[in-house]
Write a protein that holds these residues in place. Structure first.
Motif, PDB file in Angstrom:
ATOM      1  N   ALA B 185       0.834  -1.205   0.000  1.00 22.54           N
ATOM      2  CA  ALA B 185       0.000   0.000   0.000  1.00 22.54           C
ATOM      3  C   ALA B 185       0.874   1.262   0.000  1.00 22.54           C
ATOM      4  N   ALA B 186       2.015   1.197   0.686  1.00 23.28           N
ATOM      5  CA  ALA B 186       2.853   2.389   0.795  1.00 23.28           C
ATOM      6  C   ALA B 186       3.875   2.516  -0.327  1.00 23.28           C
ATOM      7  N   TRP B 187       4.421   1.377  -0.777  1.00 24.82           N
ATOM      8  CA  TRP B 187       5.530   1.455  -1.746  1.00 24.82           C
ATOM      9  C   TRP B 187       5.230   0.795  -3.086  1.00 24.82           C
ATOM     10  N   GLY B 188       4.019   0.271  -3.271  1.00 29.49           N
ATOM     11  CA  GLY B 188       3.671  -0.297  -4.573  1.00 29.49           C
ATOM     12  C   GLY B 188       4.077  -1.749  -4.705  1.00 29.49           C
ATOM     13  N   ASP B 189       4.045  -2.222  -5.965  1.00 32.68           N
ATOM     14  CA  ASP B 189       4.276  -3.646  -6.224  1.00 32.68           C
ATOM     15  C   ASP B 189       5.678  -4.083  -5.831  1.00 32.68           C
ATOM     16  N   ASN B 190       5.815  -5.396  -5.596  1.00 32.76           N
ATOM     17  CA  ASN B 190       7.091  -6.004  -5.210  1.00 32.76           C
ATOM     18  C   ASN B 190       7.794  -5.259  -4.086  1.00 32.76           C
ATOM     19  N   PRO B 191       7.093  -5.039  -2.982  1.00 29.13           N
ATOM     20  CA  PRO B 191       7.689  -4.233  -1.914  1.00 29.13           C
ATOM     21  C   PRO B 191       8.609  -5.084  -1.037  1.00 29.13           C
ATOM     22  N   PHE B 192       9.725  -5.594  -1.626  1.00 27.77           N
ATOM     23  CA  PHE B 192      10.622  -6.434  -0.839  1.00 27.77           C
ATOM     24  C   PHE B 192      11.593  -5.551  -0.057  1.00 27.77           C
ATOM     25  N   GLY B 193      11.797  -5.912   1.180  1.00 28.29           N
ATOM     26  CA  GLY B 193      12.837  -5.252   1.962  1.00 28.29           C
ATOM     27  C   GLY B 193      12.441  -3.924   2.590  1.00 28.29           C
ATOM     28  N   TYR B 194      11.135  -3.668   2.718  1.00 34.77           N
ATOM     29  CA  TYR B 194      10.706  -2.409   3.332  1.00 34.77           C
ATOM     30  C   TYR B 194      10.234  -2.595   4.770  1.00 34.77           C
ATOM     31  N   GLU B 195      10.439  -3.829   5.307  1.00 37.20           N
ATOM     32  CA  GLU B 195       9.881  -4.147   6.623  1.00 37.20           C
ATOM     33  C   GLU B 195      10.343  -3.153   7.698  1.00 37.20           C
ATOM     34  N   ASN B 196      11.632  -2.796   7.642  1.00 37.05           N
ATOM     35  CA  ASN B 196      12.156  -1.894   8.669  1.00 37.05           C
ATOM     36  C   ASN B 196      11.596  -0.484   8.521  1.00 37.05           C
ATOM     37  N   SER B 197      11.476  -0.030   7.256  1.00 44.91           N
ATOM     38  CA  SER B 197      10.881   1.287   7.030  1.00 44.91           C
ATOM     39  C   SER B 197       9.451   1.299   7.547  1.00 44.91           C
ATOM     40  N   LEU B 198       8.734   0.190   7.300  1.00 40.36           N
ATOM     41  CA  LEU B 198       7.348   0.114   7.754  1.00 40.36           C
ATOM     42  C   LEU B 198       7.290   0.259   9.276  1.00 40.36           C
ATOM     43  N   MET B 199       8.214  -0.435   9.970  1.00 41.66           N
ATOM     44  CA  MET B 199       8.218  -0.359  11.430  1.00 41.66           C
ATOM     45  C   MET B 199       8.424   1.082  11.900  1.00 41.66           C
ATOM     46  N   ALA B 200       9.308   1.792  11.198  1.00 39.35           N
ATOM     47  CA  ALA B 200       9.571   3.186  11.562  1.00 39.35           C
ATOM     48  C   ALA B 200       8.319   4.037  11.371  1.00 39.35           C
ATOM     49  N   HIS B 201       7.635   3.821  10.256  1.00 45.12           N
ATOM     50  CA  HIS B 201       6.412   4.584   9.997  1.00 45.12           C
ATOM     51  C   HIS B 201       5.339   4.279  11.039  1.00 45.12           C
ATOM     52  N   ILE B 202       5.224   2.977  11.369  1.00 48.43           N
ATOM     53  CA  ILE B 202       4.214   2.579  12.355  1.00 48.43           C
ATOM     54  C   ILE B 202       4.498   3.288  13.689  1.00 48.43           C
ATOM     55  N   ARG B 203       5.802   3.378  14.040  1.00 51.10           N
ATOM     56  CA  ARG B 203       6.176   4.034  15.291  1.00 51.10           C
ATOM     57  C   ARG B 203       5.717   5.504  15.269  1.00 51.10           C
ATOM     58  N   ARG B 204       5.964   6.164  14.139  1.00 48.97           N
ATOM     59  CA  ARG B 204       5.575   7.574  14.044  1.00 48.97           C
ATOM     60  C   ARG B 204       4.053   7.747  14.051  1.00 48.97           C
ATOM     61  N   ILE B 205       3.341   6.811  13.396  1.00 43.07           N
ATOM     62  CA  ILE B 205       1.873   6.896  13.413  1.00 43.07           C
ATOM     63  C   ILE B 205       1.369   6.770  14.853  1.00 43.07           C
ATOM     64  N   ARG B 206       1.980   5.846  15.598  1.00 42.29           N
ATOM     65  CA  ARG B 206       1.550   5.634  16.976  1.00 42.29           C
ATOM     66  C   ARG B 206       1.754   6.898  17.809  1.00 42.29           C
ATOM     67  N   GLU B 207       2.877   7.568  17.546  1.00 43.88           N
ATOM     68  CA  GLU B 207       3.111   8.806  18.288  1.00 43.88           C
ATOM     69  C   GLU B 207       1.997   9.806  18.040  1.00 43.88           C
ATOM     70  N   LYS B 208       1.410   9.726  16.820  1.00 45.26           N
ATOM     71  CA  LYS B 208       0.361  10.682  16.488  1.00 45.26           C
ATOM     72  C   LYS B 208      -1.007  10.259  17.009  1.00 45.26           C
ATOM     73  N   ILE B 209      -1.306   8.943  16.973  1.00 45.01           N
ATOM     74  CA  ILE B 209      -2.682   8.547  17.311  1.00 45.01           C
ATOM     75  C   ILE B 209      -2.846   8.021  18.737  1.00 45.01           C
ATOM     76  N   GLU B 210      -1.747   7.573  19.346  1.00 46.35           N
ATOM     77  CA  GLU B 210      -1.877   6.964  20.666  1.00 46.35           C
ATOM     78  C   GLU B 210      -1.519   7.967  21.771  1.00 46.35           C
ATOM     79  N   THR B 211      -2.171   7.779  22.901  1.00 44.17           N
ATOM     80  CA  THR B 211      -1.794   8.586  24.054  1.00 44.17           C
ATOM     81  C   THR B 211      -0.470   8.076  24.614  1.00 44.17           C
ATOM     82  N   ASN B 212      -0.358   6.759  24.695  1.00 43.08           N
ATOM     83  CA  ASN B 212       0.889   6.163  25.152  1.00 43.08           C
ATOM     84  C   ASN B 212       1.428   5.264  24.034  1.00 43.08           C
ATOM     85  N   PRO B 213       2.305   5.802  23.158  1.00 44.19           N
ATOM     86  CA  PRO B 213       2.745   5.044  21.972  1.00 44.19           C
ATOM     87  C   PRO B 213       3.464   3.740  22.313  1.00 44.19           C
TER      88      PRO B 213
END
Lengths: 464, 232
Positions: B185-213
């Motif tokens: 969804a974020a990087w398009g087809d054949n998104p191999f090797g983006y797992e770490n980037s995804l984790m970083a994005h998830i962390r930042r999203i949590r900072e925005k939506i969660e009270t306690n990330p």
């Protein structure tokens, strides 16, 4: 076509070997013949003997002892004795032809030693005070008159002999190649034709030349194979189409059964007991639906009618999606799924048809659910070993006996075996898994699960 | 999720089998849909569609006077609206053909009422968004149109990637979405090797939506598999 050069090499070597053997044999025969001839009949030796035997009697008279005289007579030879000083013939045999001169010069003597007197081949022997000359009939001997070779030629003789032999061999090879190239030319298409027969493609060999009859038979064989193949293909297509048709036609009526039963099972106006009955109908119609889907796919895979659209896929992503789909469906909480794949493993590239792989793994998970109504944990794992990717679905359910596992691993399914089916065999689910694995050049292993239940491992080759 | 606003959508149903039509109508009615037109063939379907524009068409592939793919093209000549195929063909080729022509989804017979309703609701939700759809989470709200998060009255904007990831999670709200699907969804087809980037994005999203990330309640990790967005 690797066999043709081999064949040529073998024949040429046999040919060369036989030539060499023939040379050797001839040489030996010649030597034997020559050696047998030498001791008795060499005229030079006879001349020597005559010279030794010639006796002087009464001062100026000579005579030849009887044995030698007899020998000369029997071979029709005449003899003269030339005096050393006067160069005059001092003695002669009675049968001396008239044309033989009776006095000689030095050059005459040199010439007769080497060759002939008046066409009679002559041989000389050194006697006391003179020379004995034997003359044989004109057609008895041929004399080589200039028998001399320079040492250079003699020194090179072994080389020369080898060179001649090599030239002979090359010449023989050339003759063989020319003579056989035509045969080879006509053999080659036939060999190609025979080699292509097992591939199943139509074969046509030009029916001309030396081996036209063979070509004719190859062509007929190919035609027969083709028509048999076509018939088989037709039959298989018909069977697969029949199964596809039946499964298609069952779908609409089954929709109605499933739809209404599904509504009844959720109808809160009904009693629990009635809803329970409807739920059983739903469950059984689901089984029928699975059976229809499986039957269709199994028959298509078996008859090679299932198009397999492979591309490079990350097996981990595919398996993860299926596991998540099952968890999201949240059918019941009796069959929790556990993801056991090592978290450091994120990529496992395999050339695969995504839909078929999904189907195989869903079948395995569904199998565990179906066979463990009381509930069980299902463990799904992807692992990489030795350039192979294994997808393992195991459970801690009731499992199977060693005997059952042996059968699942080795006995063919009733759909694809030609014996009468007398005992219950496993369902279509596992057959499809095996077929799909095989279609991806992979294997399937059924075994006991380390968690106590049943376990199936699909092993696929990894794409570099 | 509150989807009652979708129940008044006009659904056009086309199948040559009367009993199947009756059954699907009863399933839809039970679910709360009331604006349903049923047609037994292409001609009827076209006249019903021209009389009143449907919001969703459910078509059988095999019809007595043509096939469903042709009908889909004709229906869409005037208006663009979602189409779901209902068919007895289980084969993948048919599936691809349907999607290739622009079908929104495909349900193979036989199906359970729940399965059909789930697909219909998913299509409708995708196609007809609620006015000002603020997605309510435990500690915050997401406004996808403005790409921002409202937490404690404060507006925090989302980056494009964060928006795409959250949208993918929201489409399958309360369900697990795999790591691979989020990367795609974020990087398009054949998104191999983006797992770490995804984790970083998830962390930042949590900072925005969660009270306690560090103790998330809305964006939950499912170990090894993916993430889940819990909405109210």
């Amino acid at each position: 076509m690797k066999s043709i050069p081999k064949l040529i090499r073998r024949y040429v070597s046999i040919l060369l070997l036989s030539c060499i053997l023939l040379f050797a044999l001839n040489f030996i025969l010649l030597a034997a013949f020559a050696s047998r001839q030498t001791p008795n009949s060499s005229p030079w030796k006879t001349a020597e003997e005559a010279a030794d035997a010639l006796q002087q009697v009464n001062g100026s008279e000579y005579s030849l002892p009887e044995p030698i005289a007899h020998e000369l007579k029997s071979s029709d030879a005449w003899a003269i004795f030339i005096d050393e000083e006067t160069k005059q013939v001092k003695w002669q045999t009675a049968n001396l032809p008239k044309s033989i001169p009776l006095s000689y010069t030095l050059s005459d003597i040199a010439s007769l030693t080497r060759g002939y007197i008046d066409g009679y081949p002559t041989f000389t022997g050194k006697a006391e005070n003179g020379l004995i000359v034997l003359g044989y009939p004109k057609d008895k001997f041929w004399k080589h008159m200039w028998p001399s070779w320079d040492y250079y030629t003699i020194a090179r003789l072994p080389k020369l002999v080898l060179l001649v032999l090599a030239a002979n061999a090359a010449f023989i090879f050339l003759i063989y190649m020319v003579a056989n190239s035509k045969l080879l030319k006509s053999i080659r298409p036939i060999v190609t034709g025979i080699q292509n027969l097992p591939s199943g493609k139509p074969v046509y060999v030009n029916e001309k030349g030396l081996l036209s009859e063979l070509a004719f038979h190859i062509n007929r064989t190919s035609e027969i194979l083709q028509s048999q193949n076509n018939q088989l293909q037709k039959k298989e297509t018909a069977r697969a189409n029949w199964i596809a048709g039946v499964s298609h036609d069952i779908r609409t009526p089954l929709s109605m059964v499933m739809g209404y039963a599904g509504q009844l099972a959720e109808d809160t106006d009904l009693t629990d007991e009635k809803r329970q009955k409807a739920a059983v109908i739903v469950k059984q119609s689901k089984r029928m639906r699975n059976l229809i889907n499986d039957l269709n796919l199994a028959s298509k895979l078996e008859y090679n009618m299932q198009p397999i659209n492979t591309k490079k896929e990350n097996i981990i992503a595919i398996v993860r999606q299926i596991v998540v789909d099952y968890i999201n469906m949240d059918i019941d909480d009796r069959h929790p799924l556990e993801w056991e794949t090592d978290e450091s493993l994120t990529l496992c590239p395999v050339t695969a048809d995504k839909n078929l792989i999904k189907r195989a793994i869903s079948n395995l998970i569904q199998n565990s659910i179906n066979h463990n109504e009381q509930g069980c944990k299902i463990y799904v794992k992807v692992a990489v070993n030795n350039k192979k990717c294994s997808i393992i679905v195991s459970d801690d359910g009731i499992g199977a006996t060693d005997e059952q596992i042996e059968k699942l691993n080795h006995a063919p399914h009733y759909m694809v075996c030609d014996e009468n089916v007398t005992e219950q065999r496993h369902g279509l689910g596992l057959l499809i898994v095996k077929q799909i694995a095989a279609a991806h050049n992979g294997t399937t292993i059924v075994e006991h699960s380390p968690y106590g239940g049943f376990s199936v491992k699909i092993i696929l080759p990894i794409q570099e | 999720m509150d989807s009652d606003y979708l129940k008044n959508k006009h659904i056009l149903l086309v199948d040559d089998e009367q009993e199947l039509l009756d059954m699907v109508v009863s399933i839809l009615k039970e679910e709360g849909f009331f604006n349903i037109s049923a047609a037994k063939n292409r001609k009827e379907a076209l006249s019903l569609a021209s009389a009143s524009k449907p919001d969703l068409a459910i078509l059988d592939v095999m019809l007595p006077d043509g096939n469903g793919y042709q009908l889909m093209e004709q229906l869409r000549q005037d208006n663009e609206y979602p189409i779901l195929f209902l068919t007895a063909h289980g084969e993948d080729e048919d599936k691809f053909k349907g999607f290739g022509l622009g079908a929104d989804d495909y349900v193979v017979k036989p199906f359970l009422p729940k399965e059909l309703i789930f697909r219909i609701m998913a299509i409708l939700r995708r196609s007809y968004k609620e006015e000002n759809p603020l997605v309510k989470l435990c500690d915050s709200e997401i406004d996808f149109d403005c790409a921002e998060v409202i937490k404690n009255g404060e507006h925090i904007s989302l980056t494009a990637k964060e928006h795409d990831i959250l949208a993918a999670l929201y489409r399958n709200a309360n369900r697990i979405v795999t790591i691979d699907a989020l990367c795609e969804a974020a990087w398009g087809d054949n998104p191999f090797g983006y797992e770490n980037s995804l984790m970083a994005h998830i962390r930042r999203i949590r900072e925005k939506i969660e009270t306690n990330p560090s103790r998330p309640v809305s964006l939950i990790t499912v170990k090894g598999l993916g993430y889940k967005l819990m909405i109210k």
